[in-house]
Design a protein around this motif. Sequence first.
Motif, PDB file in Angstrom:
ATOM      1  N   PHE A  87       0.805  -1.221   0.000  1.00 46.28           N
ATOM      2  CA  PHE A  87       0.000   0.000   0.000  1.00 46.28           C
ATOM      3  C   PHE A  87       0.843   1.278   0.000  1.00 46.28           C
ATOM      4  CE2 PHE A  87      -2.043  -3.454   2.356  1.00 46.28           C
ATOM      5  CZ  PHE A  87      -3.110  -3.698   1.502  1.00 46.28           C
ATOM      6  N   LEU A  88       2.120   1.152  -0.360  1.00 42.02           N
ATOM      7  CA  LEU A  88       2.996   2.319  -0.318  1.00 42.02           C
ATOM      8  C   LEU A  88       2.699   3.329  -1.427  1.00 42.02           C
ATOM      9  CD1 LEU A  88       6.463   0.866   0.727  1.00 42.02           C
ATOM     10  CD2 LEU A  88       4.602   1.753   2.139  1.00 42.02           C
ATOM     11  N   HIS A  89       1.933   2.923  -2.455  1.00 48.14           N
ATOM     12  CA  HIS A  89       1.508   3.909  -3.454  1.00 48.14           C
ATOM     13  C   HIS A  89       0.636   4.977  -2.810  1.00 48.14           C
ATOM     14  CE1 HIS A  89      -1.558   0.763  -3.285  1.00 48.14           C
ATOM     15  NE2 HIS A  89      -2.439   1.626  -3.749  1.00 48.14           N
ATOM     16  N   GLU A  90      -0.138   4.591  -1.797  1.00 45.33           N
ATOM     17  CA  GLU A  90      -0.944   5.551  -1.039  1.00 45.33           C
ATOM     18  C   GLU A  90      -0.041   6.550  -0.319  1.00 45.33           C
ATOM     19  OE1 GLU A  90      -4.319   5.973   0.188  1.00 45.33           O
ATOM     20  OE2 GLU A  90      -4.997   4.919  -1.601  1.00 45.33           O
ATOM     21  N   THR A  91       1.036   6.037   0.241  1.00 47.68           N
ATOM     22  CA  THR A  91       1.968   6.891   0.977  1.00 47.68           C
ATOM     23  C   THR A  91       2.632   7.891   0.045  1.00 47.68           C
ATOM     24  OG1 THR A  91       2.372   5.111   2.555  1.00 47.68           O
ATOM     25  CG2 THR A  91       4.013   6.872   2.448  1.00 47.68           C
ATOM     26  N   LYS A  92       3.038   7.439  -1.127  1.00 50.99           N
ATOM     27  CA  LYS A  92       3.702   8.338  -2.064  1.00 50.99           C
ATOM     28  C   LYS A  92       2.790   9.484  -2.460  1.00 50.99           C
ATOM     29  CE  LYS A  92       6.370   8.640  -6.319  1.00 50.99           C
ATOM     30  NZ  LYS A  92       6.957   7.921  -7.481  1.00 50.99           N
ATOM     31  N   VAL A  93       1.534   9.186  -2.743  1.00 57.84           N
ATOM     32  CA  VAL A  93       0.594  10.236  -3.133  1.00 57.84           C
ATOM     33  C   VAL A  93       0.371  11.210  -1.978  1.00 57.84           C
ATOM     34  CG1 VAL A  93      -1.764  10.722  -3.876  1.00 57.84           C
ATOM     35  CG2 VAL A  93      -0.529   8.784  -4.857  1.00 57.84           C
ATOM     36  N   ALA A  94       0.266  10.688  -0.754  1.00 58.37           N
ATOM     37  CA  ALA A  94       0.080  11.559   0.409  1.00 58.37           C
ATOM     38  C   ALA A  94       1.258  12.513   0.575  1.00 58.37           C
ATOM     39  CB  ALA A  94      -0.100  10.719   1.674  1.00 58.37           C
ATOM     40  N   LEU A  95       2.474  12.023   0.322  1.00 58.85           N
ATOM     41  CA  LEU A  95       3.661  12.865   0.461  1.00 58.85           C
ATOM     42  C   LEU A  95       3.678  14.009  -0.545  1.00 58.85           C
ATOM     43  CD1 LEU A  95       6.319  10.083   1.130  1.00 58.85           C
ATOM     44  CD2 LEU A  95       5.653  11.895   2.707  1.00 58.85           C
ATOM     45  N   GLU A 399       3.379  10.103 -10.082  1.00 57.87           N
ATOM     46  CA  GLU A 399       3.742   8.827 -10.701  1.00 57.87           C
ATOM     47  C   GLU A 399       3.784   7.740  -9.628  1.00 57.87           C
ATOM     48  OE1 GLU A 399       7.322   9.014 -12.945  1.00 57.87           O
ATOM     49  OE2 GLU A 399       6.634  10.643 -14.245  1.00 57.87           O
ATOM     50  N   VAL A 400       2.911   6.761  -9.775  1.00 51.07           N
ATOM     51  CA  VAL A 400       2.872   5.662  -8.808  1.00 51.07           C
ATOM     52  C   VAL A 400       3.411   4.396  -9.459  1.00 51.07           C
ATOM     53  CG1 VAL A 400       0.950   6.635  -7.516  1.00 51.07           C
ATOM     54  CG2 VAL A 400       0.484   5.114  -9.431  1.00 51.07           C
ATOM     55  N   PRO A 401       3.942   3.484  -8.664  1.00 48.95           N
ATOM     56  CA  PRO A 401       4.473   2.234  -9.228  1.00 48.95           C
ATOM     57  C   PRO A 401       3.391   1.463  -9.972  1.00 48.95           C
ATOM     58  CG  PRO A 401       5.119   2.491  -6.922  1.00 48.95           C
ATOM     59  CD  PRO A 401       4.110   3.548  -7.205  1.00 48.95           C
ATOM     60  N   GLU A 402       3.802   0.737 -10.990  1.00 51.40           N
ATOM     61  CA  GLU A 402       2.869  -0.099 -11.736  1.00 51.40           C
ATOM     62  C   GLU A 402       2.562  -1.359 -10.931  1.00 51.40           C
ATOM     63  OE1 GLU A 402       1.210   0.280 -14.732  1.00 51.40           O
ATOM     64  OE2 GLU A 402       1.857   2.354 -14.428  1.00 51.40           O
ATOM     65  N   PRO A 403       1.335  -1.892 -11.061  1.00 45.69           N
ATOM     66  CA  PRO A 403       0.993  -3.150 -10.381  1.00 45.69           C
ATOM     67  C   PRO A 403       1.950  -4.270 -10.776  1.00 45.69           C
ATOM     68  CG  PRO A 403      -0.981  -2.108 -11.257  1.00 45.69           C
ATOM     69  CD  PRO A 403       0.186  -1.332 -11.792  1.00 45.69           C
ATOM     70  N   GLY A 433      -3.821   2.492  -7.193  1.00 50.26           N
ATOM     71  CA  GLY A 433      -2.829   1.448  -7.386  1.00 50.26           C
ATOM     72  C   GLY A 433      -3.357   0.205  -8.081  1.00 50.26           C
ATOM     73  N   ILE A 434      -4.673   0.126  -8.297  1.00 51.23           N
ATOM     74  CA  ILE A 434      -5.221  -1.072  -8.932  1.00 51.23           C
ATOM     75  C   ILE A 434      -5.550  -0.794 -10.395  1.00 51.23           C
ATOM     76  CG2 ILE A 434      -6.144  -1.996  -6.793  1.00 51.23           C
ATOM     77  CD1 ILE A 434      -8.887  -1.072  -7.594  1.00 51.23           C
ATOM     78  N   ARG A 435      -5.493  -1.858 -11.175  1.00 49.42           N
ATOM     79  CA  ARG A 435      -5.866  -1.796 -12.591  1.00 49.42           C
ATOM     80  C   ARG A 435      -6.854  -2.925 -12.859  1.00 49.42           C
ATOM     81  NH1 ARG A 435      -3.111   1.886 -11.561  1.00 49.42           N
ATOM     82  NH2 ARG A 435      -1.244   2.705 -12.609  1.00 49.42           N
ATOM     83  N   VAL A 436      -7.810  -2.654 -13.708  1.00 51.19           N
ATOM     84  CA  VAL A 436      -8.803  -3.651 -14.084  1.00 51.19           C
ATOM     85  C   VAL A 436      -8.864  -3.730 -15.599  1.00 51.19           C
ATOM     86  CG1 VAL A 436     -11.229  -4.336 -13.970  1.00 51.19           C
ATOM     87  CG2 VAL A 436     -10.156  -3.225 -11.999  1.00 51.19           C
ATOM     88  N   LEU A 445     -11.717 -11.475 -16.546  1.00 50.21           N
ATOM     89  CA  LEU A 445     -11.592 -10.179 -15.895  1.00 50.21           C
ATOM     90  C   LEU A 445     -10.364 -10.223 -14.994  1.00 50.21           C
ATOM     91  CD1 LEU A 445     -12.954  -7.389 -15.505  1.00 50.21           C
ATOM     92  CD2 LEU A 445     -14.138  -8.373 -13.536  1.00 50.21           C
ATOM     93  N   LEU A 446      -9.401  -9.342 -15.248  1.00 53.41           N
ATOM     94  CA  LEU A 446      -8.141  -9.364 -14.512  1.00 53.41           C
ATOM     95  C   LEU A 446      -8.046  -8.161 -13.579  1.00 53.41           C
ATOM     96  CD1 LEU A 446      -5.616 -10.425 -17.302  1.00 53.41           C
ATOM     97  CD2 LEU A 446      -6.758 -11.872 -15.616  1.00 53.41           C
ATOM     98  N   LEU A 447      -7.688  -8.436 -12.347  1.00 47.36           N
ATOM     99  CA  LEU A 447      -7.451  -7.396 -11.348  1.00 47.36           C
ATOM    100  C   LEU A 447      -5.967  -7.389 -11.023  1.00 47.36           C
ATOM    101  CD1 LEU A 447      -8.355  -5.314  -9.198  1.00 47.36           C
ATOM    102  CD2 LEU A 447      -8.801  -7.247  -7.663  1.00 47.36           C
ATOM    103  N   SER A 448      -5.319  -6.248 -11.209  1.00 48.08           N
ATOM    104  CA  SER A 448      -3.883  -6.124 -10.954  1.00 48.08           C
ATOM    105  C   SER A 448      -3.650  -5.177  -9.782  1.00 48.08           C
ATOM    106  CB  SER A 448      -3.159  -5.586 -12.197  1.00 48.08           C
ATOM    107  OG  SER A 448      -3.391  -6.429 -13.307  1.00 48.08           O
ATOM    108  N   GLY A 449      -2.653  -5.520  -8.972  1.00 45.74           N
ATOM    109  CA  GLY A 449      -2.345  -4.692  -7.812  1.00 45.74           C
ATOM    110  C   GLY A 449      -0.896  -4.816  -7.404  1.00 45.74           C
ATOM    111  N   MET A 450      -0.576  -4.273  -6.220  1.00 47.29           N
ATOM    112  CA  MET A 450       0.801  -4.196  -5.752  1.00 47.29           C
ATOM    113  C   MET A 450       1.271  -5.448  -5.014  1.00 47.29           C
ATOM    114  SD  MET A 450       1.615  -1.303  -6.908  1.00 47.29           S
ATOM    115  CE  MET A 450       0.796   0.184  -7.527  1.00 47.29           C
ATOM    116  N   GLY A 451       0.402  -6.424  -4.872  1.00 46.08           N
ATOM    117  CA  GLY A 451       0.770  -7.656  -4.187  1.00 46.08           C
ATOM    118  C   GLY A 451      -0.474  -8.434  -3.842  1.00 46.08           C
ATOM    119  N   GLN A 452      -0.284  -9.637  -3.322  1.00 47.64           N
ATOM    120  CA  GLN A 452      -1.428 -10.497  -3.042  1.00 47.64           C
ATOM    121  C   GLN A 452      -2.342  -9.892  -1.981  1.00 47.64           C
ATOM    122  OE1 GLN A 452      -0.499 -14.618  -2.817  1.00 47.64           O
ATOM    123  NE2 GLN A 452      -2.367 -15.190  -1.751  1.00 47.64           N
TER     124      GLN A 452
END
Length: 694
Positions: A87-95, A399-403, A433-436, A445-452
Motif C-alpha cells: 500500500f505504499l503507493h498511497e503513501t507516495k501520493v500523500a507525500l 507517478e505511482v508504481p505499476e501493479p 494502485g489497482i488496474r482492471v 476479468l483481470l485485477l492487478s495490484g501491488m501484491g497479493q
Amino acid sequence: MNVSSPKNIRNVAFISHGGAGKTSLVETILFNAKATNRIGSVDNGTTIMDFDPVEIEKKISINAKVATIEWKKHLLNILDTPGYANFLHETKVALSAVGGAVVIASAITGVKAETERVWKFAEEFDLAKIIFVNKMDKERADFFRALGDIEQSFGVTPLPIFLPIGKENSFKGIVDLVKMKAYIYPDEPTAEFKEAEIPAEMMDEVENYRTKLVEAVSETDDELIEKYLEGEELTEEEIKKGLREGTIAKRFIPVLCGSAVKNIGSKFLLEAIIDYLPSPLEREYKIAIDEKTGEEVPVRPEDENFMAFVFKTFIDPFAGKLTIFRVYSGELTTDSEIYNSNKGEYEKVNQLYLLQGKNFIKTDKLIAGQIAMINKLKYTTTFDTLCGKKCTLKFKPVEVPEPVISFSLQPKSKDDEDKVSNGLHRLMEEDIGIRVGRDEQTNELLLSGMGQMHIEVVVEKLKEKFKVDVELKTPKVPYKETIKFSAKGQGKYKKQTGGRGQYGDVWIELQPLERGAGFEFEDKIVGGVVPKQYIPAVEKGIREAAQEGILAGYPMVDFKAILYDGSYHSVDSSELAFKIAASMAFKKVALEAKPVLLEPIMNIDVFVPEDAVGTVLGDLNARRGRIINVEPQITGQHIRAQVPMAEILKYAPDLRSMTGGRGMFTMEFSHYEEVPTHIAEKIIAQAKAEKEKE
C-alpha cells in the motif's frame, strides 16, 4: 478551527514501515489536542484513523488519512500513511500534498525496507524531515542502536534533540537537549509530566550530545558559528532558529524519542513540527503546466486565484464520493463554484469539511495551505486540478508504481457480473494502485495490484461496500515471446469465389530488437508493388498476429517487421486480404526466427533474522534467483536478489514459515529475460494442452 495565515499551517505526513506505531502516535496526538476524549487502539479496532472495516479486521493502515488539529495557535494537517509494502503507493501520493515528514523509527527493529522506500519518496518530493524513535518502552528497545541504523540506512546526520531516560520497562522520561531539562512521566498515558534534574548518571552522555547539537546548529549561521568559536553559550532561541534553518535546508535531521502507547514525548513532537518543519510560505509551492503554452507555472500561497490538487478519493456507502484536496493558492468558501481543468467541468461546492480520520468538521472557508474535503463532486477524481475560475493550468499527477501481480476474478453468481464491474470501477477511483482489464484471449476479468494482500483487500472491499462475492484464481504470469534471429518469408492469401475474390501477397523480414524496445514496423516497398492504401493493413495484421504469439499464445515483443516486397490484384486485393496475408507471413517467418519465451524478473528485497539467512538464501537459489548482495542490518541481513515472478507468486507464506514470521520482503518489476529451455518446454506444452481443451 480558524487560521488566518499560511504561516501558521503545517502539513506533515507520518511515514515508516508497518508496525512502527504511526497510527497509535496519531491517536495519542489527537487525544493531546483534545480532538478526542480517549486514545484509540489499533489492536482493539477503536482508532479514529483506521476506520475502514478491512483495516480494523487486518489491524493495518490501508489508506492514507488526514487528521486536522489545532496546537498552540497553529493548524496541523497530519497524514497517517500506510507502511506495508502493498500500500505504499498511497503513501507516495500523500507525500505529494505535504511540506514535511515525520519518520517513525522503531526502537526495536530500527529501519526496515518499507521505511527506506518511503524515505526515497520523501526525498523525491524534497521534504524536510524529523525523526521520532518510538516504542522506547518495549522489550529490546535501544535508542542509540536506532540512531546508528538511521545513519547507516539513510546516509544522513541524525541530530538528537531529546535523549531517553531509561529503556524498556524502565523507560520513564526524556531529556530536552535544547532546554537542558528532564521530564518524568507517570505510568498513565496522560502526556502530563514533571520537570526534574537530569539524572547524574546521564550527564556525560547529555553533555556529549548537547555539544554535537550546538556544533551543528552554529554552522547554520555565520554569526552563530562566530559566537560558538568564541566560547559563548547559544541561547535557546538561537538554537531553535538554527535547528529550524538546518532542518528546512536538510543539513541535518532532528531526532526525538518516546512512546505512543505511554504518551511520552508526543507533545514535544507537536512542538517540533511547528518549530522545525516549514509552513506553506517557506517551501510548499507546486508546479502546474499551462496546457495552452506547455510552460511550467509555480503556484504559490500568495497567489490570489484559488487552485487546489486532489490527492485522495474515498467511496463512502452513505456519504458518497469524498474528495480530499490540498489548497495551493487563493481561498475557497462554501456555496461557491469551482472549475475542474482536467475534466473541463464546473462543480458546485455545497459544504467544506476538515478531517479527523472518520470524523468531519464543517468549515466555511479555506486558505492556501489547508487540506480539506468536499463530498459528492460529480466529475472530479484523484489527481485533478481545481480552480476558482476557468483556467488552463493543471498540476502533474503523481507517478505511482505499476501493479506487479494479477488475479483472475470470477463472480460467484453470474447475476453479479454487473455489480463486480461497477464495484471495481468505483474502487479504482478510491485506489489509484489497482488496474482492471479484460484478457482479450481468455475474456477473463483481470485485477492487478501491488501484491497479493492488496488484491485480497480489494476483494474484501467489493464484498463490504458492494455486497458482491468473487473468486480469485491463481495469478497468471505475464509471459511474453520474442525472436532471437532475423528471418524472411512470404505470406500469400488467395481466395477465389463465384464473384470477386481475395488477393494479398507480402514479403516481410523480422529482426530482433533489444529487450524492452517493443514493436517497430518499416515500409520498404518500392515501385508500388503493395499499394500505399494496403500498407496500414499489413502492419495491423502483423500486430494482431503478434498478440497471439507463436509458441504459447503470449504476445510477441521486441522485434521489427520490415515489409519489403509483395504483389496485388487490381480487382481482388483488399485491406482484409493484405491483413490476412501479413498475419500468415508473420506466423511463418516468426517460427524460422527462433522464437523464445520471456518471463518477468522481479527485484526482491528480503529482510531476515541472522539465524534464517542460510535457509532463505538457499530457497532463493532454488527459485532460480540471482543474489545481488547481502548487507548486514541491526536485526539481521538484507538480501537483494532478482527472481522470476513465476517462482515468488506465493512467496509471503513461505518466507513466514522459514523465518518464524520475522522475515519480510518487498518486490518490484525489473525486466524480462529468456525462460530456460527445459522450463519453457513445460509452459508451452501446458499452453497447448489448455488450448486443446477449449
